[in-house]
Design a protein around this motif. Structure first.
Motif, PDB file in Angstrom:
ATOM      1  N   TYR A 140       0.854  -1.187   0.000  1.00  0.00           N
ATOM      2  CA  TYR A 140       0.000   0.000   0.000  1.00  0.00           C
ATOM      3  C   TYR A 140       0.887   1.233   0.000  1.00  0.00           C
ATOM      4  O   TYR A 140       1.578   1.515   0.974  1.00  0.00           O
ATOM      5  CB  TYR A 140      -0.912  -0.019   1.230  1.00  0.00           C
ATOM      6  CG  TYR A 140      -1.882   1.146   1.300  1.00  0.00           C
ATOM      7  CD1 TYR A 140      -2.556   1.577   0.172  1.00  0.00           C
ATOM      8  CD2 TYR A 140      -2.130   1.792   2.501  1.00  0.00           C
ATOM      9  CE1 TYR A 140      -3.448   2.637   0.226  1.00  0.00           C
ATOM     10  CE2 TYR A 140      -3.023   2.842   2.577  1.00  0.00           C
ATOM     11  CZ  TYR A 140      -3.671   3.265   1.429  1.00  0.00           C
ATOM     12  OH  TYR A 140      -4.556   4.314   1.485  1.00  0.00           O
ATOM     13  N   ASN A 141       0.874   1.950  -1.092  1.00  0.00           N
ATOM     14  CA  ASN A 141       1.658   3.166  -1.241  1.00  0.00           C
ATOM     15  C   ASN A 141       0.715   4.360  -1.301  1.00  0.00           C
ATOM     16  O   ASN A 141      -0.295   4.328  -2.010  1.00  0.00           O
ATOM     17  CB  ASN A 141       2.511   3.098  -2.520  1.00  0.00           C
ATOM     18  CG  ASN A 141       3.578   4.176  -2.541  1.00  0.00           C
ATOM     19  OD1 ASN A 141       3.272   5.360  -2.602  1.00  0.00           O
ATOM     20  ND2 ASN A 141       4.842   3.759  -2.494  1.00  0.00           N
ATOM     21  N   LEU A 142       1.058   5.423  -0.561  1.00  0.00           N
ATOM     22  CA  LEU A 142       0.182   6.598  -0.519  1.00  0.00           C
ATOM     23  C   LEU A 142       0.078   7.299  -1.862  1.00  0.00           C
ATOM     24  O   LEU A 142      -0.887   8.025  -2.113  1.00  0.00           O
ATOM     25  CB  LEU A 142       0.701   7.585   0.537  1.00  0.00           C
ATOM     26  CG  LEU A 142       0.561   7.144   1.996  1.00  0.00           C
ATOM     27  CD1 LEU A 142       1.187   8.163   2.919  1.00  0.00           C
ATOM     28  CD2 LEU A 142      -0.898   6.921   2.364  1.00  0.00           C
TER      29      LEU A 142
ATOM     30  N   PRO B  54      -3.050   5.102  -3.713  1.00  0.00           N
ATOM     31  CA  PRO B  54      -3.932   4.610  -2.658  1.00  0.00           C
ATOM     32  C   PRO B  54      -5.010   3.655  -3.134  1.00  0.00           C
ATOM     33  O   PRO B  54      -5.578   2.909  -2.347  1.00  0.00           O
ATOM     34  CB  PRO B  54      -4.549   5.894  -2.083  1.00  0.00           C
ATOM     35  CG  PRO B  54      -4.469   6.875  -3.210  1.00  0.00           C
ATOM     36  CD  PRO B  54      -3.223   6.534  -3.952  1.00  0.00           C
ATOM     37  N   GLY B  55      -5.298   3.654  -4.402  1.00  0.00           N
ATOM     38  CA  GLY B  55      -6.360   2.787  -4.905  1.00  0.00           C
ATOM     39  C   GLY B  55      -5.893   1.413  -5.316  1.00  0.00           C
ATOM     40  O   GLY B  55      -6.683   0.627  -5.842  1.00  0.00           O
TER      41      GLY B  55
END
Length: 295
Positions: free
Chosen positions: A45-47, A50-51
């Protein structure tokens, strides 16, 4: 007898019903963030994306434990905590013995010695960075140059030592406060009897004062350890974890992963590692304190 048993049962249920909301709130307060941290530690999960979260299993942990920066950060964490404890507890013990003696202005001296503990960490770090350790305009630079020595660029040449000095300056008053309170309960008749038997100041300190302070020292170490494992503000303000990884501890490494690299999954895995490390230390310290309380 049945009535008494029933009364005790009703009283116990009433007490449990009163405690239940607070206990439930406390559990939710702890378990929800812990559960989310564990969940994200198994996600990619990378900001910046985000999807697109995806389950990756133990991939984050595998990458984390093969990353040299983790072991460097853990080593820096233990090194910082160890030296700060040695300086703050050792210095606090000696100062507590000193301030227990009668001398003119003792009350003012005690207040001045304890006051650094009430300075906010960010303010403390800024004072040391810009006022004390600045290589051009700092007080320490002026002192070294006044005796013909070159000024020291503290945060470039000795960054770890600089951070340890700053944090020790802030936590030494806390140790002093606790140990000074404990030393005031020392039996003066016992000390006077030791003096009459020919014991000197060193012998009194070694065989009477230090054993008396053992419980208080254990409590100070436990409390300081809990806070020092999450040391962040002083590092962020002064060195930003550098040069390189010279002053990057585990808390700052998690910050780098989460808010600079935007990798929430990796940062969450680092958070789980930090939780495990903190619990191992807490178990050790609780046993140490319990053993001292039993003696």
């Amino acid at each position: 007898m049945p009535k008494r048993a029933s009364g005790r049962t009703v009283g116990g249920l009433r007490s449990l019903s009163l405690q239940a909301p607070a206990v439930t709130l406390l559990l939710l307060w702890m378990l929800i963030p812990l559960g989310m941290t564990l969940w994200f530690s198994f996600q990619h999960y990378n900001l910046l994306m985000p999807g697109e979260p995806s389950f990756v299993g133990l991939e984050n942990y595998e990458y984390l434990f093969t990353d040299p920066s983790l072991w460097r950060a853990m080593g820096n964490t233990l090194l910082m905590v160890g030296w700060i404890l040695v300086i703050s507890v050792g210095g606090g013990t000696l100062l507590a013995v000193l301030f227990q003696q009668e001398f003119k202005g003792r009350g003012i001296a005690r207040v001045l010695a304890i006051s650094p503990f009430f300075v906010m960490p960010t303010v403390s770090a800024l004072i040391w960075k810009n006022l004390m350790m600045h290589p051009d305009n700092g007080v320490l630079a002026w002192l070294t140059e006044s005796v013909g020595l070159p000024a020291i660029d503290w945060f470039s040449w000795v960054p770890m030592t600089s951070v340890v000095i700053i944090v020790s300056w802030q936590w030494l008053p806390f140790a002093l406060l606790i140990l000074l309170t404990a030393i005031q309960s020392l039996d003066e008749d016992q000390v006077e009897a030791a003096r009459m038997d020919g014991a000197g100041p060193v012998d009194i300190f070694r065989f009477i004062t230090l054993p008396h302070l053992k419980r208080a020292i254990s409590v100070v170490i436990m409390i300081e350890m809990i806070f020092l494992l999450t040391l962040f503000a002083e590092i962020y303000v002064t060195t930003s974890g550098g040069p390189g990884l010279a002053t990057t501890n585990l808390a700052f490494l998690i910050y780098i992963q989460a808010l600079l690299d935007f990798d929430v999954g990796m940062a969450s895995a680092g958070g789980v590692v930090a939780i495990i490390l903190a619990n191992i230390v807490a178990i050790f310290l609780v046993r140490l304190v319990a053993r001292n309380l039993e003696e």
